[in-house]
Design an enzyme around this catalytic site. Structure first.
Site, short mmCIF file in Angstrom:
data_model
loop_
_atom_site.label_atom_id
_atom_site.label_comp_id
_atom_site.label_asym_id
_atom_site.label_seq_id
_atom_site.Cartn_x
_atom_site.Cartn_y
_atom_site.Cartn_z
N GLU A 127 33.98 57.01 17.07
CA GLU A 127 34.17 58.32 17.72
C GLU A 127 34.00 59.47 16.72
OE1 GLU A 127 35.14 59.58 21.07
OE2 GLU A 127 34.01 57.75 21.40
N TYR A 152 41.24 63.11 19.71
CA TYR A 152 41.40 61.77 19.12
C TYR A 152 40.51 61.63 17.88
CZ TYR A 152 40.49 56.73 18.54
OH TYR A 152 40.32 55.47 18.01
P1 NAP Z 1 45.53 49.62 21.55
O1 NAP Z 1 45.36 48.35 22.30
O2 NAP Z 1 45.70 50.89 22.31
O3 NAP Z 1 46.78 49.43 20.56
C1 NAP Z 1 47.35 50.51 19.89
C2 NAP Z 1 48.63 50.06 19.22
O4 NAP Z 1 49.25 51.22 18.60
C3 NAP Z 1 49.69 49.50 20.18
O5 NAP Z 1 50.37 48.46 19.54
C4 NAP Z 1 50.62 50.69 20.39
O6 NAP Z 1 51.92 50.33 20.75
C5 NAP Z 1 50.61 51.27 18.99
N1 NAP Z 1 51.09 52.64 18.93
C6 NAP Z 1 50.65 53.71 19.65
N2 NAP Z 1 51.34 54.81 19.30
C7 NAP Z 1 52.23 54.44 18.36
C8 NAP Z 1 53.24 55.12 17.63
N3 NAP Z 1 53.48 56.41 17.79
N4 NAP Z 1 53.96 54.40 16.73
C9 NAP Z 1 53.77 53.08 16.57
N5 NAP Z 1 52.84 52.37 17.24
C10 NAP Z 1 52.09 53.05 18.13
O7 NAP Z 1 44.31 49.86 20.55
P2 NAP Z 1 43.27 48.81 19.93
O8 NAP Z 1 42.08 48.76 20.82
O9 NAP Z 1 43.97 47.56 19.57
O10 NAP Z 1 42.81 49.58 18.62
C11 NAP Z 1 43.46 49.38 17.38
C12 NAP Z 1 43.15 50.54 16.46
O11 NAP Z 1 41.73 50.62 16.26
C13 NAP Z 1 43.56 51.90 16.97
O12 NAP Z 1 43.94 52.67 15.85
C14 NAP Z 1 42.30 52.48 17.59
O13 NAP Z 1 42.34 53.89 17.57
C15 NAP Z 1 41.26 51.92 16.64
N6 NAP Z 1 39.92 51.67 17.21
C16 NAP Z 1 39.78 50.93 18.33
C17 NAP Z 1 38.51 50.66 18.82
C18 NAP Z 1 38.29 49.82 20.04
O14 NAP Z 1 37.18 49.87 20.60
N7 NAP Z 1 39.26 49.01 20.46
C19 NAP Z 1 37.37 51.14 18.12
C20 NAP Z 1 37.58 51.87 16.95
C21 NAP Z 1 38.85 52.12 16.49
P3 NAP Z 1 52.33 50.10 22.30
O15 NAP Z 1 51.86 48.72 22.62
O16 NAP Z 1 53.80 50.26 22.27
O17 NAP Z 1 51.62 51.14 23.09
O1 F7E Z 2 35.21 55.03 27.55
C1 F7E Z 2 33.10 56.47 30.18
C2 F7E Z 2 33.83 57.41 29.26
O2 F7E Z 2 37.70 54.91 27.47
C3 F7E Z 2 33.89 54.63 27.30
C4 F7E Z 2 38.61 53.54 22.27
O3 F7E Z 2 38.90 52.21 21.92
O4 F7E Z 2 36.30 53.27 21.71
C5 F7E Z 2 37.18 53.62 22.77
O5 F7E Z 2 36.94 54.93 23.21
C6 F7E Z 2 32.93 55.52 28.08
C7 F7E Z 2 33.23 57.03 27.93
O6 F7E Z 2 36.32 54.15 25.48
C8 F7E Z 2 35.27 55.91 33.04
O7 F7E Z 2 33.62 58.77 29.64
C9 F7E Z 2 33.19 56.42 32.71
O8 F7E Z 2 32.01 57.72 27.76
O9 F7E Z 2 36.36 52.77 27.47
P1 F7E Z 2 36.48 54.17 27.06
P2 F7E Z 2 35.96 55.28 24.40
O10 F7E Z 2 36.29 56.64 24.89
O11 F7E Z 2 34.55 55.06 23.98
C10 F7E Z 2 36.38 54.10 20.55
C11 F7E Z 2 35.39 53.59 19.53
C12 F7E Z 2 37.75 54.26 20.04
O12 F7E Z 2 37.98 54.46 18.85
C13 F7E Z 2 38.84 54.44 21.07
O13 F7E Z 2 40.11 54.13 20.50
O14 F7E Z 2 33.07 55.25 29.46
N1 F7E Z 2 33.76 56.27 31.49
N2 F7E Z 2 34.11 56.21 33.67
C14 F7E Z 2 35.05 55.95 31.65
N3 F7E Z 2 36.02 55.67 30.77
C15 F7E Z 2 37.25 55.35 31.24
N4 F7E Z 2 38.23 55.02 30.36
N5 F7E Z 2 37.52 55.31 32.58
C16 F7E Z 2 36.56 55.58 33.53
O15 F7E Z 2 36.83 55.56 34.73
#
Ligand code: NAP
Ligand code: F7E
Length: 351
Positions: A127, A152
């Site tokens: 992002e 974010y």
């Molecule tokens: P996720 O499923 O939303 O998990 C986020 C974790 O952070 C959960 O354990 C949540 O706790 C905890 N958390 C949120 N706010 C907190 C706070 N104030 N204090 C302590 N813990 C808190 O996210 P994920 O997909 O596993 O992603 C892991 C990390 O990678 C995140 O930093 C995300 O931004 C980053 N990231 C994700 C993606 C992706 O595509 N998945 C890509 C790039 C980067 P609760 O369970 O209590 O909510």
């Molecule tokens: O959206 C479009 C939306 O919420 C993907 C996080 O893990 O990856 C994630 O962020 C796309 C966007 O993920 C809906 O507008 C359409 O263009 O699944 P998303 P994200 O925003 O890409 C990055 C790498 C992170 O770091 C983040 O933590 O899909 N979209 N319709 C929608 N998205 C959602 N959620 N819901 C809809 O109904």
């Protein structure tokens, strides 16, 4: 035995990383937030809940983080905790900045004062690139400029740079993993891939009629979360700390994801999907497409799961959950959870 502390262990990546590190022989500690309803369903799904030690801490609360690091006494810290939903960051921009921006700084300060030998992984993100590429065919690598497009991404940009600065200024082994979107059956239901796979399963079984979505044209580089947690670990096993893009090098639109998901249950998506203005973000990122060459060259990492396999795995898993539900089994995402028999380190308890 190596010791790892995972912040955000209850999240998608936290659960998979805990499983991965346990299999590598680590003692695993994880921070969790106190909530009115416990949120350990992912840790239960992977059968790791009774193998890890949980410590209560919040990324906004320095003293709880200090205590967590003190109690875990880790060799490695994986900072995964974040307000990770881009859409919510428009509703809660200050909270997002506090947790996603200042959170990593708090941990780095603890490392700097307590033990500079602790290795640090920061969950950075694709992002950060936002709308930075004009040529939509270009792929994003470690040298592509960042132009965040959401609160974010802006908070995560602070986390990225503070990690780089502490690495250079204080010689802390700190790495940014610039991970592109990665998904799984354990993905949160609000993210688009899981929202789709869950709806497809429910529509197939007659439990839902329509699926409402926002921007169908957005393109993402979607990988499989278990492949990606391995890359996090690999970064901390190198001789030198560095930043790495982790991606699949393929991009697909939300529309393509929808089409493929419905194809898995032999339904025509056009009959069920409708777009809704309210689901379109104030600002969105139109295309993300990574280039993982550096990770391949230095870490020897490459993704194992292709786009179609990812969609199939997610739809299959949701179909199974809802079929179980219809057969009278537990609620599909195991939301009702209990604190029994969990090794939680209480404040003040010795190591
Ligand atoms: P996720 O499923 O939303 O998990 C986020 C974790 O952070 C959960 O354990 C949540 O706790 C905890 N958390 C949120 N706010 C907190 C706070 N104030 N204090 C302590 N813990 C808190 O996210 P994920 O997909 O596993 O992603 C892991 C990390 O990678 C995140 O930093 C995300 O931004 C980053 N990231 C994700 C993606 C992706 O595509 N998945 C890509 C790039 C980067 P609760 O369970 O209590 O909510
Ligand atoms: O959206 C479009 C939306 O919420 C993907 C996080 O893990 O990856 C994630 O962020 C796309 C966007 O993920 C809906 O507008 C359409 O263009 O699944 P998303 P994200 O925003 O890409 C990055 C790498 C992170 O770091 C983040 O933590 O899909 N979209 N319709 C929608 N998205 C959602 N959620 N819901 C809809 O109904």
């Amino acid at each position: 035995m190596k010791r790892a502390l995972i912040t955000g262990i209850t999240g998608q990546d936290g659960a998979y990383l805990a499983d991965f590190l346990l299999k590598k022989g680590y003692r695993v500690f994880g921070t969790y937030r106190r909530t009115s309803t416990p949120n350990f369903w992912r840790l239960r799904a992977l059968k790791v809940l009774d193998k890890i030690t949980l410590i209560p801490a919040d990324m906004a609360d320095m003293s709880s983080l200090l205590e967590a690091v003190n109690l875990a006494d880790p060799n490695e810290i994986y900072n995964l905790a974040a307000q990770s939903y881009v859409s919510a960051s428009f509703d809660q921009p200050l909270f997002t900045a506090q947790v996603d921006g200042l959170g990593p700084l708090r941990i780095l300060e603890i490392i700097r004062h307590l033990n500079k030998k602790i290795k640090f992984y920061q969950a950075s993100t694709s992002e950060l690139y936002g709308e930075s590429i004009e040529d939509k065919k270009m792929q994003q690598n470690e040298n592509t400029k960042f132009l965040p497009n959401s609160p974010y991404a802006t908070a995560k940009l602070y986390g990225f740079h503070i990690c780089r600065i502490y690495r250079d200024a204080y010689k802390i082994f700190a790495c940014n993993g610039i991970l592109f979107n990665h998904e799984s059956p354990l993905r949160g239901l609000e993210f688009v891939t899981r929202k789709i796979s869950n709806a497809v399963a429910r529509i197939k079984l007659g439990l839902q009629k329509k699926l409402f979505l926002g921007n169908l044209d957005a393109k993402r580089d979607w990988g499989f979360a278990p492949d990606y947690v391995k890359a996090m670990w690999l970064m901390l096993q190198q001789d030198k700390p560095d930043d790495f893009v982790i991606a699949t090098n393929e991009t697909h639109s939300v529309r393509e994801f929808v089409e493929e998901a419905f194809k898995n249950v032999r339904l025509d998506w056009r009959k069920y999907v409708q777009t809704k203005e309210e689901l379109i973000r104030p600002k969105d990122v139109s295309i993300l497409n990574g280039d993982y060459s550096k990770a391949k060259r230095i870490l020897g990492w490459k993704p194992k799961t292709k786009f179609k396999d990812l969609v199939r795995k997610m739809v299959k898993s949701d179909l199974m959950r809802w079929k179980k539900f219809l057969n009278g089994d537990r609620f599909p995402w195991d939301a009702f959870d209990y604190h029994e028999n969990i090794d939680i380190l209480k404040r003040g308890k010795t190591k």
